[in-house]
Design an enzyme around this catalytic site. Structure first.
Site, PDB file in Angstrom:
ATOM      1  CG  ASP A  32      -1.896  -1.111   1.285  1.00 53.89           C
ATOM      2  OD1 ASP A  32      -1.950  -1.888   0.312  1.00 53.89           O
ATOM      3  OD2 ASP A  32      -2.625  -1.226   2.286  1.00 53.89           O
ATOM      4  CG  ASP A  91     -13.692  -2.273  -0.126  1.00 54.24           C
ATOM      5  OD1 ASP A  91     -13.201  -3.366  -0.466  1.00 54.24           O
ATOM      6  OD2 ASP A  91     -13.251  -1.176  -0.500  1.00 54.24           O
TER       7      ASP A  91
END
Length: 245
Positions: free
Chosen positions: A10, A135
């Site tokens: 990330d 998500d």
């Protein structure tokens, strides 16, 4: 089918970071050279890497694109697959990544706001290159870097995007993401059983037992971040554990 353990790289502000539940400023890890981090995971046995441009996901501007390009270039020579998400808002964004050699583009907010994008990319590049990120928070879909909640459930959206041409789904349980308190396999299992395309799990993995639990759901793989970066287990141990059964 081999259950894949996929390390997350990330990126925020040019660094490799790990956030708690996606909240900016909650970094528990910050490393200066994401390219070196990516290559280190490859040396340790990763066959696929999960790259996320957090600046892109949160602010909509893909600031880490040059770093992603370097990682793709370095990994292509080693036969490693790269999936990329974060800030892919248009056909052009996705196309530029796929033409660069990215294996799968991950569409989140863009797919939910513009489902035709999934169809367009799938028919142009092939569905194996298109992943939709679902998500979920409290059983409902969440978008815009987890700041907005929708009414739909992951199962409803998973079926819809399979019909539209998604080749796989990335399912993140935000309730457990980044907390390293273990996984809840039920939402993942429900989604896996509702679609016929592969589902990659994500969120909350904190032990080798969590990996075994997720493998049993029928998921095709799992994205792991914080647990690897904070030394809960090594990538080598994770790969060995998931290949045993």
């Amino acid at each position: 089918m081999v259950f894949e353990v996929i390390p997350a790289v990330d990126m925020r502000g040019g660094k490799c970071v790990q956030l708690v539940q996606g909240v900016p400023g909650s970094e528990i890890v910050s490393i200066d050279d994401p390219v070196e981090v990516a290559l280190d995971w490859v040396r340790k046995g990763a066959k696929t890497l999960h790259l996320v441009d957090l600046d892109g996901a949160i602010e909509g501007e893909r600031k880490n694109a040059p770093i992603i390009e370097k990682i793709v270039s370095a990994c292509q020579k080693k036969g490693v697959q790269i999936q990329v998400g974060g800030g892919i808002r248009s056909f052009e964004d996705a196309a530029s990544l796929l033409e660069l050699g990215v294996s799968r583009v991950i569409l989140g907010t863009a797919a939910l706001k513009n489902p035709e994008l999934v169809q367009q990319l799938s028919s142009t590049f092939g569905n194996e290159h298109v992943t939709v990120a679902l998500d979920a928070k409290n059983g409902k879909i969440s978008i815009k870097g987890w700041t907005e909640e929708c009414a739909q459930t992951p199962v409803e959206m998973g079926r819809k995007f399979e019909e539209l041409g998604a080749g796989s789904l990335l399912f993140t349980n935000i309730d457990t993401e980044g907390l390293m308190q273990g996984v809840n396999p039920v939402p993942t299992k429900n989604l896996v059983e509702s679609v016929s395309i592969p589902v990659i799990a994500s969120g909350g993995v904190s032990s080798l037992q969590d990996l075994r639990t997720l493998k049993k759901t029928g998921a095709s793989g799992v994205v792991v971040g914080s647990a690897l970066y904070t030394g809960r287990f090594t990538l080598e141990a994770a790969i060995e554990t998931t290949q045993q059964e």
